[in-house]
Scaffold this motif. Structure first.
Motif, mmCIF file in Angstrom:
data_model
loop_
_atom_site.group_PDB
_atom_site.id
_atom_site.type_symbol
_atom_site.label_atom_id
_atom_site.label_comp_id
_atom_site.label_asym_id
_atom_site.label_seq_id
_atom_site.Cartn_x
_atom_site.Cartn_y
_atom_site.Cartn_z
ATOM 1 N N ASP A 185 -0.577 10.279 116.645
ATOM 2 C CA ASP A 185 0.521 9.308 116.560
ATOM 3 C C ASP A 185 1.670 9.671 117.500
ATOM 4 O O ASP A 185 2.847 9.464 117.191
ATOM 5 N N ASN A 186 1.308 10.248 118.672
ATOM 6 C CA ASN A 186 2.292 10.608 119.694
ATOM 7 C C ASN A 186 3.392 11.511 119.141
ATOM 8 O O ASN A 186 4.572 11.333 119.410
ATOM 9 N N ALA A 187 2.990 12.490 118.376
ATOM 10 C CA ALA A 187 3.931 13.469 117.822
ATOM 11 C C ALA A 187 3.205 14.796 117.686
ATOM 12 O O ALA A 187 1.967 14.869 117.740
ATOM 13 N N MET A 188 3.965 15.851 117.548
ATOM 14 C CA MET A 188 3.378 17.167 117.392
ATOM 15 C C MET A 188 2.640 17.267 116.069
ATOM 16 O O MET A 188 3.185 16.915 115.017
ATOM 17 N N ALA A 189 1.412 17.716 116.132
ATOM 18 C CA ALA A 189 0.645 17.910 114.913
ATOM 19 C C ALA A 189 1.144 19.149 114.173
ATOM 20 O O ALA A 189 1.681 20.074 114.786
ATOM 21 N N PRO A 190 1.019 19.173 112.857
ATOM 22 C CA PRO A 190 1.441 20.376 112.128
ATOM 23 C C PRO A 190 0.620 21.584 112.546
ATOM 24 O O PRO A 190 -0.553 21.469 112.892
ATOM 25 N N ALA A 191 1.274 22.725 112.532
ATOM 26 C CA ALA A 191 0.616 23.945 112.985
ATOM 27 C C ALA A 191 -0.595 24.259 112.112
ATOM 28 O O ALA A 191 -0.532 24.172 110.878
ATOM 29 N N ARG A 192 -1.680 24.611 112.757
ATOM 30 C CA ARG A 192 -2.902 24.951 112.045
ATOM 31 C C ARG A 192 -2.759 26.337 111.419
ATOM 32 O O ARG A 192 -2.439 27.312 112.106
ATOM 33 N N VAL A 193 -2.966 26.384 110.147
ATOM 34 C CA VAL A 193 -2.905 27.665 109.443
ATOM 35 C C VAL A 193 -4.177 28.444 109.761
ATOM 36 O O VAL A 193 -5.287 27.938 109.550
ATOM 37 N N PRO A 194 -4.061 29.646 110.317
ATOM 38 C CA PRO A 194 -5.275 30.415 110.629
ATOM 39 C C PRO A 194 -6.096 30.650 109.370
ATOM 40 O O PRO A 194 -5.570 30.979 108.305
ATOM 41 N N PRO A 195 -7.396 30.465 109.452
ATOM 42 C CA PRO A 195 -8.226 30.648 108.259
ATOM 43 C C PRO A 195 -8.313 32.111 107.854
ATOM 44 O O PRO A 195 -8.150 33.027 108.677
ATOM 45 N N THR A 196 -8.581 32.321 106.607
ATOM 46 C CA THR A 196 -8.787 33.674 106.094
ATOM 47 C C THR A 196 -10.158 34.176 106.533
ATOM 48 O O THR A 196 -10.939 33.465 107.166
ATOM 49 N N SER A 197 -10.427 35.428 106.198
ATOM 50 C CA SER A 197 -11.719 36.003 106.573
ATOM 51 C C SER A 197 -12.876 35.267 105.904
ATOM 52 O O SER A 197 -13.931 35.055 106.520
ATOM 53 N N GLU A 198 -12.680 34.854 104.632
ATOM 54 C CA GLU A 198 -13.734 34.100 103.953
ATOM 55 C C GLU A 198 -13.920 32.724 104.589
ATOM 56 O O GLU A 198 -15.062 32.265 104.771
ATOM 57 N N GLU A 199 -12.826 32.063 104.934
ATOM 58 C CA GLU A 199 -12.934 30.757 105.576
ATOM 59 C C GLU A 199 -13.548 30.872 106.976
ATOM 60 O O GLU A 199 -14.324 30.003 107.391
ATOM 61 N N THR A 200 -13.212 31.940 107.687
ATOM 62 C CA THR A 200 -13.826 32.154 109.003
ATOM 63 C C THR A 200 -15.328 32.354 108.878
ATOM 64 O O THR A 200 -16.116 31.847 109.697
ATOM 65 N N LEU A 201 -15.754 33.078 107.855
ATOM 66 C CA LEU A 201 -17.182 33.270 107.629
ATOM 67 C C LEU A 201 -17.862 31.952 107.295
ATOM 68 O O LEU A 201 -18.991 31.687 107.756
ATOM 69 N N GLN A 202 -17.215 31.099 106.515
ATOM 70 C CA GLN A 202 -17.782 29.788 106.214
ATOM 71 C C GLN A 202 -17.884 28.921 107.469
ATOM 72 O O GLN A 202 -18.874 28.188 107.650
ATOM 73 N N ILE A 203 -16.866 28.983 108.341
ATOM 74 C CA ILE A 203 -16.925 28.214 109.596
ATOM 75 C C ILE A 203 -18.096 28.698 110.454
ATOM 76 O O ILE A 203 -18.828 27.888 111.058
ATOM 77 N N LYS A 204 -18.307 29.993 110.499
ATOM 78 C CA LYS A 204 -19.423 30.542 111.266
ATOM 79 C C LYS A 204 -20.761 30.128 110.671
ATOM 80 O O LYS A 204 -21.692 29.758 111.409
ATOM 81 N N CYS A 205 -20.879 30.165 109.356
ATOM 82 C CA CYS A 205 -22.128 29.755 108.707
ATOM 83 C C CYS A 205 -22.416 28.269 108.936
ATOM 84 O O CYS A 205 -23.565 27.882 109.179
ATOM 85 N N GLU A 206 -21.372 27.443 108.861
ATOM 86 C CA GLU A 206 -21.565 26.011 109.090
ATOM 87 C C GLU A 206 -21.962 25.734 110.530
ATOM 88 O O GLU A 206 -22.817 24.883 110.800
ATOM 89 N N CYS A 207 -21.369 26.464 111.466
ATOM 90 C CA CYS A 207 -21.749 26.302 112.871
ATOM 91 C C CYS A 207 -23.203 26.686 113.088
ATOM 92 O O CYS A 207 -23.943 25.973 113.794
#
Length: 556
Positions: free
Chosen positions: A466-488
């Motif tokens: 919407d032509n505006a700055m998007a809210p800052a992405r909160v870095p995922p935790t170690s468990e969330e990073t592992l889930q992102i890797k598994c999904e990939c």
């Protein structure tokens, strides 16, 4: 004076970027690439509100709204490139950045809008100079040979570093991989390897200094001379490019492994939307619930089972028949398309010769690298590399571990590659019919300028919704990073056809396949190691765009 009437305004001409094969005329190309969809009026209106703050004739009585709607955008702002569609997307990104980071504080000082106009003029001057340099760069070899060469060297170093820590303790694994990799591929921007707080701080400072030096070397080659004499503007532009774009965005966020894995997953979702995670399971149908509690009559259940058994054999026969028909039609279509394209390949122009500019030497960007003692006064030319002989194929083989999993297939493909390049027929040699056909397909499918506005629009929608700055992405935790890797890993396995992945992984267990892919994705699990790849690719691209920086005698 309005921005569109400033002296030195460049006129637009048909884009020649990425169209070096010239298989069609400019008029045919423009007519085939002319968008049928209407323009994004809201985006254009937003651009005019942010960037077109002054009337064309300087009259104070003319309303800003009338000024913004009277003239088209290409008459109000200087051209950034030779394509109006690309300019709209670039100006939309520039408008968001200026409104968020410049006008938010400059508007509190003065209502004067000339400052924004000066920034737009400087950006337009830089983009036009960059486009002019892109016309003289062999993007085909950069995409399929030089960048894969850098990526292949990175994979070799990461693989060797990981092998050296197999006997190390787990607590020292991360620091050992970083130390071994930096020893194999040192770079001043990433020295020393961040092992503790002191080395992490020193490396961060060296990384920022490298970005500043890189931008300071590039800006004199793009900015007009009168802007270089303005220290305030020079500092502002250099800080924006070095700190915000280079240091924080490219080296800071792009090197994160979870961002890379998430990007791969979303890209596969776009191509194969059926691979998205299934929704919540719906309630069972009434018939299934009746069967579950035994309320369905046994005769009806038996009759349904008998019908299914009778239709099983017929369904198998019909499936085999229609599969054979589909395979025959597909084979006929492929053969017909190949023969037609091969017959028309002789009409394609020959590829230009390759310019030799000491590709093996490294640049002024990394003083730790070796440099030659002299530089030829005139660049030499040689025959262009054939598509089949470029480094992209061996890089894909290394990335997929095809040589260790299926060495017989790798050997056969290597033999076919050698016969195609050095055999009696040399059917894939430079400027052969097949080589020119593959070159035309790469330019049409990957390096087509018509794809650039769509890519820029997607980037703008993701970063600036919407032509505006998007809210800052909160870095995922170690468990969330592992889930992102598994999904990939799951999406990659599911995207491969069943017959191919069964033979490639030598198993039918999808869980084993997923673990193998996760282990391969672990090559990009360290953000510091990923920065080495990004820095090496940046060095290559910068030197190809600005060959002056490769000369040791050059002084910015």
């Amino acid at each position: 004076m309005a921005q569109g009437e400033r002296p030195g305004r460049h006129s637009r001409h048909p884009s020649r970027i990425l169209t070096r094969i010239g298989s069609r005329t400019n008029n045919d190309t423009q007519s085939s690439q002319r968008p049928d969809k209407p323009k994004d009026d809201e985006t254009i209106k937003f651009i005019k509100q942010v960037l077109c703050s002054q009337p064309i004739d300087g009259s104070k009585t003319e309303k800003r709204e009338d000024y913004s709607t009277e003239k088209p955008l290409e008459e109000l702002l200087p051209p950034l490139t030779s394509s109006n569609d690309v300019d709209v997307q670039l100006y939309a990104i520039i408008a968001v950045i200026l409104s968020q980071f410049v006008q938010s504080w400059y508007g509190r000082i003065t209502p004067d809008g000339d400052f924004v106009g000066e920034i737009v003029q400087i950006i337009a001057h830089c983009t036009r100079g960059l486009e002019e340099r892109l016309r003289h760069v062999n993007l085909l070899e950069i995409l399929l040979d030089e960048v894969p060469r850098v990526f292949d060297s990175h994979l070799n170093a990461v693989t060797l570093a990981r092998k050296t820590i197999q006997t190390s303790q787990r607590i020292e694994k991360e620091s050992t991989v970083r130390t071994v990799y930096h020893t194999l591929r040192p770079h001043h921007a990433l020295s020393p390897p961040p092992i503790d707080d002191a080395t992490r701080l020193a490396q961060h400072e060296n990384e920022g200094d490298w970005c500043q030096l890189l931008v300071n070397d590039i800006l004199p080659l793009l900015l007009p001379p009168e802007d270089l004499s303005n220290p305030c503007l020079d500092v502002l532009v250099s800080e924006i490019f070095s700190e915000m774009i280079m240091h924080n965005a490219i080296l800071g966020k792009t090197s994160e492994p979870w961002l890379l894995w998430e990007g791969i997953t979303k890209s596969i979702y776009v191509v194969r939307p059926e691979l998205r995670p299934p929704p919540e399971p719906a309630a069972s149908s009434p018939i299934n619930r009746l069967e579950q509690f035994g309320l369905l009559s046994s005769q009806e259940a038996k009759s349904g089972k008998q019908d299914a058994d009778e239709l099983g054999f017929i369904g198998t026969v019909l499936g085999v028949f229609w599969s054979t028909v589909q395979f025959a039609l597909l084979a006929w279509s492929l053969i017909r398309a190949f023969v037609t394209a091969f017959m028309g390949a002789s009409a394609l122009p020959q590829r230009p010769p390759r310019v030799i500019s000491d590709a093996d030497k490294t640049t002024k960007l990394d003083p730790a690298a070796e440099r030659p003692a002299s530089r030829p006064t005139t660049p030499a030319t040689t025959e262009a590399l054939p598509i089949v002989g470029m480094r992209a194929w061996s890089c894909m083989e290394h990335l997929t571990s095809l040589g260790s999993r299926m060495p017989w297939l790798t050997g056969c493909l290597s033999l076919l590659q050698w016969l195609a390049l050095n055999g009696p027929a040399r059917i894939c040699h430079t400027n052969s019919s097949l080589d020119r056909l593959m070159c035309a397909q790469v330019y049409d499918k990957l390096l087509n300028p018509a794809l650039l506005p769509t890519v820029l629009q997607a980037i703008r929608a993701a970063v600036f919704p919407d032509n505006a700055m998007a809210p800052a992405r909160v870095p995922p935790t170690s468990e969330e990073t592992l889930q992102i890797k598994c999904e990939c890993a799951r999406v990659i396995v599911e995207a491969v056809p069943d017959a191919v992945r069964t033979r490639y992984f030598a198993t039918k267990d999808k869980e084993t396949m997923r673990r193998d892919v996760e282990d391969r994705l672990g090559l990009f699990a360290d953000p510091y190691v990923n920065k080495h790849l990004i820095v090496a690719a940046l060095d290559l691209i910068v030197v190809r765009l600005f060959p002056e920086l490769a000369d040791p005698s050059y002084a910015a």
